[in-house]
Design a protein around this motif. Structure first.
Motif, PDB file in Angstrom:
ATOM      1  N   ALA A  67       0.895  -1.426   0.035  1.00 34.27           N
ATOM      2  CA  ALA A  67      -0.066   0.048  -0.043  1.00 34.27           C
ATOM      3  C   ALA A  67       0.861   1.320  -0.029  1.00 34.27           C
ATOM      4  CB  ALA A  67      -0.851   0.134   1.203  1.00 34.27           C
ATOM      5  N   ALA A  68       1.643   1.351   0.873  1.00 38.83           N
ATOM      6  CA  ALA A  68       2.810   2.605   0.927  1.00 38.83           C
ATOM      7  C   ALA A  68       3.202   2.939  -0.428  1.00 38.83           C
ATOM      8  CB  ALA A  68       3.580   2.570   2.210  1.00 38.83           C
ATOM      9  N   PRO A  69       4.259   2.156  -0.916  1.00 38.86           N
ATOM     10  CA  PRO A  69       4.830   2.387  -2.143  1.00 38.86           C
ATOM     11  C   PRO A  69       3.972   2.712  -3.186  1.00 38.86           C
ATOM     12  CG  PRO A  69       5.406   0.096  -1.579  1.00 38.86           C
ATOM     13  CD  PRO A  69       4.660   0.609  -0.689  1.00 38.86           C
ATOM     14  N   LEU A  70       2.720   2.058  -3.391  1.00 39.00           N
ATOM     15  CA  LEU A  70       1.766   2.307  -4.342  1.00 39.00           C
ATOM     16  C   LEU A  70       0.826   3.591  -4.004  1.00 39.00           C
ATOM     17  CD1 LEU A  70       0.872  -1.433  -5.007  1.00 39.00           C
ATOM     18  CD2 LEU A  70       1.936   0.184  -6.488  1.00 39.00           C
ATOM     19  N   LYS A  71       1.128   4.115  -2.980  1.00 38.19           N
ATOM     20  CA  LYS A  71       0.572   5.468  -2.652  1.00 38.19           C
ATOM     21  C   LYS A  71      -1.196   5.041  -2.159  1.00 38.19           C
ATOM     22  CE  LYS A  71       3.539   8.672  -4.407  1.00 38.19           C
ATOM     23  NZ  LYS A  71       4.630   7.884  -4.447  1.00 38.19           N
ATOM     24  N   ILE A  72      -1.398   3.692  -1.863  1.00 38.72           N
ATOM     25  CA  ILE A  72      -2.729   3.616  -1.658  1.00 38.72           C
ATOM     26  C   ILE A  72      -2.955   3.870  -0.094  1.00 38.72           C
ATOM     27  CG2 ILE A  72      -4.380   1.601  -1.118  1.00 38.72           C
ATOM     28  CD1 ILE A  72      -2.694   0.210  -3.328  1.00 38.72           C
ATOM     29  N   LYS A  73      -3.752   4.965   0.150  1.00 36.56           N
ATOM     30  CA  LYS A  73      -3.965   5.587   1.748  1.00 36.56           C
ATOM     31  C   LYS A  73      -4.768   4.668   2.691  1.00 36.56           C
ATOM     32  CE  LYS A  73      -3.811  10.210  -0.528  1.00 36.56           C
ATOM     33  NZ  LYS A  73      -4.503  11.577  -0.628  1.00 36.56           N
ATOM     34  N   TYR A  74      -5.635   3.784   2.143  1.00 35.70           N
ATOM     35  CA  TYR A  74      -6.283   3.004   3.007  1.00 35.70           C
ATOM     36  C   TYR A  74      -6.206   1.575   2.987  1.00 35.70           C
ATOM     37  CZ  TYR A  74      -8.868   7.495   2.718  1.00 35.70           C
ATOM     38  OH  TYR A  74      -9.273   8.780   2.753  1.00 35.70           O
ATOM     39  N   GLY A  75      -6.317   0.609   4.201  1.00 35.15           N
ATOM     40  CA  GLY A  75      -5.983  -0.433   4.325  1.00 35.15           C
ATOM     41  C   GLY A  75      -7.032  -1.091   5.331  1.00 35.15           C
ATOM     42  N   VAL A  76      -7.501  -2.540   5.267  1.00 34.47           N
ATOM     43  CA  VAL A  76      -8.086  -3.142   6.372  1.00 34.47           C
ATOM     44  C   VAL A  76      -7.116  -4.338   6.769  1.00 34.47           C
ATOM     45  CG1 VAL A  76      -9.991  -4.734   6.574  1.00 34.47           C
ATOM     46  CG2 VAL A  76     -10.556  -2.801   5.224  1.00 34.47           C
ATOM     47  N   GLU A  77      -6.916  -4.500   7.781  1.00 36.50           N
ATOM     48  CA  GLU A  77      -6.127  -5.412   8.514  1.00 36.50           C
ATOM     49  C   GLU A  77      -6.453  -6.026  10.092  1.00 36.50           C
ATOM     50  OE1 GLU A  77      -3.348  -7.768   9.465  1.00 36.50           O
ATOM     51  OE2 GLU A  77      -3.427  -7.019   7.369  1.00 36.50           O
ATOM     52  N   PRO A  78      -6.650  -7.133  10.110  1.00 33.30           N
ATOM     53  CA  PRO A  78      -6.943  -7.545  11.462  1.00 33.30           C
ATOM     54  C   PRO A  78      -5.844  -7.868  12.369  1.00 33.30           C
ATOM     55  CG  PRO A  78      -6.830  -9.603   9.857  1.00 33.30           C
ATOM     56  CD  PRO A  78      -6.451  -8.421   9.151  1.00 33.30           C
ATOM     57  N   SER A  79      -4.785  -7.839  12.115  1.00 31.87           N
ATOM     58  CA  SER A  79      -3.623  -8.016  13.170  1.00 31.87           C
ATOM     59  C   SER A  79      -3.103  -6.594  13.529  1.00 31.87           C
ATOM     60  CB  SER A  79      -2.546  -8.564  12.324  1.00 31.87           C
ATOM     61  OG  SER A  79      -1.263  -8.377  13.356  1.00 31.87           O
ATOM     62  N   LEU A  80      -3.149  -6.609  14.949  1.00 27.45           N
ATOM     63  CA  LEU A  80      -2.612  -5.291  15.545  1.00 27.45           C
ATOM     64  C   LEU A  80      -1.336  -4.971  15.356  1.00 27.45           C
ATOM     65  CD1 LEU A  80      -4.649  -5.788  19.177  1.00 27.45           C
ATOM     66  CD2 LEU A  80      -4.673  -3.881  17.413  1.00 27.45           C
ATOM     67  N   LYS A  81      -0.277  -5.731  15.476  1.00 29.13           N
ATOM     68  CA  LYS A  81       1.016  -5.366  15.144  1.00 29.13           C
ATOM     69  C   LYS A  81       1.260  -5.046  13.585  1.00 29.13           C
ATOM     70  CE  LYS A  81       3.245  -7.966  18.776  1.00 29.13           C
ATOM     71  NZ  LYS A  81       4.260  -9.200  19.252  1.00 29.13           N
ATOM     72  N   MET A  82       0.457  -5.869  12.778  1.00 27.65           N
ATOM     73  CA  MET A  82       0.788  -5.367  11.324  1.00 27.65           C
ATOM     74  C   MET A  82       0.195  -4.070  11.184  1.00 27.65           C
ATOM     75  SD  MET A  82       2.173  -7.790   9.473  1.00 27.65           S
ATOM     76  CE  MET A  82       3.266  -8.072  10.661  1.00 27.65           C
ATOM     77  N   ALA A  83      -0.979  -3.739  11.741  1.00 27.09           N
ATOM     78  CA  ALA A  83      -1.683  -2.451  11.426  1.00 27.09           C
ATOM     79  C   ALA A  83      -0.659  -1.262  12.064  1.00 27.09           C
ATOM     80  CB  ALA A  83      -2.900  -2.511  12.235  1.00 27.09           C
ATOM     81  N   LYS A  84      -0.083  -1.460  13.215  1.00 24.28           N
ATOM     82  CA  LYS A  84       0.881  -0.792  13.810  1.00 24.28           C
ATOM     83  C   LYS A  84       2.085  -0.331  12.747  1.00 24.28           C
ATOM     84  CE  LYS A  84       3.664   0.433  18.012  1.00 24.28           C
ATOM     85  NZ  LYS A  84       4.010  -0.177  19.381  1.00 24.28           N
ATOM     86  N   ILE A  85       2.455  -1.180  12.162  1.00 22.27           N
ATOM     87  CA  ILE A  85       3.536  -1.124  11.534  1.00 22.27           C
ATOM     88  C   ILE A  85       2.986  -0.178  10.028  1.00 22.27           C
ATOM     89  CG2 ILE A  85       5.483  -1.993   9.757  1.00 22.27           C
ATOM     90  CD1 ILE A  85       5.370  -4.413  11.768  1.00 22.27           C
ATOM     91  N   ALA A  86       1.972  -0.594   9.397  1.00 23.18           N
ATOM     92  CA  ALA A  86       1.479   0.012   8.129  1.00 23.18           C
ATOM     93  C   ALA A  86       1.180   1.422   8.440  1.00 23.18           C
ATOM     94  CB  ALA A  86       0.167  -0.708   7.817  1.00 23.18           C
ATOM     95  N   ARG A  87       0.484   1.715   9.669  1.00 22.98           N
ATOM     96  CA  ARG A  87       0.238   3.064  10.332  1.00 22.98           C
ATOM     97  C   ARG A  87       1.427   3.933  10.244  1.00 22.98           C
ATOM     98  NH1 ARG A  87      -3.654   0.711  14.302  1.00 22.98           N
ATOM     99  NH2 ARG A  87      -5.538   0.977  13.214  1.00 22.98           N
ATOM    100  N   LYS A  88       2.714   3.560  10.587  1.00 16.98           N
ATOM    101  CA  LYS A  88       3.984   4.069  10.634  1.00 16.98           C
ATOM    102  C   LYS A  88       4.489   4.369   9.042  1.00 16.98           C
ATOM    103  CE  LYS A  88       5.671   2.434  14.760  1.00 16.98           C
ATOM    104  NZ  LYS A  88       6.789   1.694  15.596  1.00 16.98           N
ATOM    105  N   ARG A  89       3.975   3.515   8.236  1.00 17.96           N
ATOM    106  CA  ARG A  89       4.243   3.933   6.778  1.00 17.96           C
ATOM    107  C   ARG A  89       3.118   4.817   6.180  1.00 17.96           C
ATOM    108  NH1 ARG A  89       6.135  -2.075   6.525  1.00 17.96           N
ATOM    109  NH2 ARG A  89       8.535  -1.712   6.564  1.00 17.96           N
ATOM    110  N   GLY A  90       2.462   5.265   6.897  1.00 16.59           N
ATOM    111  CA  GLY A  90       1.432   6.198   6.269  1.00 16.59           C
ATOM    112  C   GLY A  90       0.080   5.713   5.854  1.00 16.59           C
ATOM    113  N   VAL A  91      -0.395   4.527   6.089  1.00 22.61           N
ATOM    114  CA  VAL A  91      -1.462   4.023   5.606  1.00 22.61           C
ATOM    115  C   VAL A  91      -2.389   3.974   6.720  1.00 22.61           C
ATOM    116  CG1 VAL A  91      -2.623   1.991   4.796  1.00 22.61           C
ATOM    117  CG2 VAL A  91      -0.055   2.316   4.336  1.00 22.61           C
ATOM    118  N   TYR A  92      -3.810   4.382   6.258  1.00 24.35           N
ATOM    119  CA  TYR A  92      -4.620   4.714   7.235  1.00 24.35           C
ATOM    120  C   TYR A  92      -5.561   3.339   7.520  1.00 24.35           C
ATOM    121  CZ  TYR A  92      -9.232   6.258   9.661  1.00 24.35           C
ATOM    122  OH  TYR A  92     -10.174   6.185  10.689  1.00 24.35           O
TER     123      TYR A  92
END
Length: 208
Positions: free
Chosen positions: A52-77
């Motif tokens: 999502a981050a390098p493709l400039k996709i701003k939004y994501g759905v994710e069930p894993s808290l740890k994965m979500a935390k890393i994705a948010r640091k990369r700028g994905v909502y």
């Protein structure tokens, strides 16, 4: 239940795979990039945001808290949720992306139906995955018990994925492929070809 456990327990190992197999990752990213259209997109099963981050996709759905935390640091909502029950209004996005997500969902049929629901008319679904009949797909299935992630996975062939997409209402299919060797042997970015049947990583694009 979504297969969240390995992504919670082995988040660091998940991230290290992309560093160790950097050229495989870039090859997959290039294949996905060929299929991603302009517009407002969302990645379903966004993981740590590696796509999502390098493709400039701003939004994501994710069930894993740890994965979500890393994705948010990369700028994905990130919205907490699963592919089968997307916390998104109908007809919201121009495209929806799945990358190595379908092998971890509980219900691929329901997941594609949900993607269809949230897409605008003529919106696109892009699905990147390891074909179960490819050399890498066969290797992963033969070594499932040795991998904390793929022991939970269910692999699909390209034909099976297309059939599920058709049942969900999608049409106008396009195919891209890459990863023509095992990741440990790849030492440069691989080409992306149209079609499928050669590369282990397949991207299927279809339209609502």
């Amino acid at each position: 239940m979504a297969k969240v456990k390995p992504f919670e327990e082995f988040a660091e190992r998940y991230e290290l795979w992309f560093e160790k197999h950097y050229y495989t990752y870039l090859s997959e990213l290039n294949a996905v990039r060929k299929a991603v259209p302009e517009g407002k997109g969302i990645e379903i099963g966004a993981g740590s945001g590696r796509f999502a981050a390098p493709l400039k996709i701003k939004y994501g759905v994710e069930p894993s808290l740890k994965m979500a935390k890393i994705a948010r640091k990369r700028g994905v909502y990130i919205l907490r949720g699963t592919a089968e029950y997307l916390p998104v209004k109908s007809c919201t996005f121009d495209f929806a992306l799945f990358v190595t997500t379908i092998c971890f969902v509980d219900d691929i049929k329901k997941s594609f139906e949900e993607a269809f629901r949230i897409l605008k008319p003529e919106g696109k679904i892009i699905t990147g995955f390891i074909d179960k009949n490819s050399p890498l797909g066969i290797f992963y299935q033969q070594n499932k018990d040795k991998n904390p992630f793929y022991r939970y996975a269910e692999f699909f062939s390209t034909e099976e994925v297309v059939e599920f997409l058709k049942r969900a209402g999608f049409k106008n299919f396009k195919f891209f492929q890459t990863v023509f060797d095992l990741p440990d042997r790849i030492d440069k970015v691989q080409t992306v070809k149209n079609g499928y049947g050669e590369g282990s990583f397949v991207v299927v694009s279809a339209e609502k």
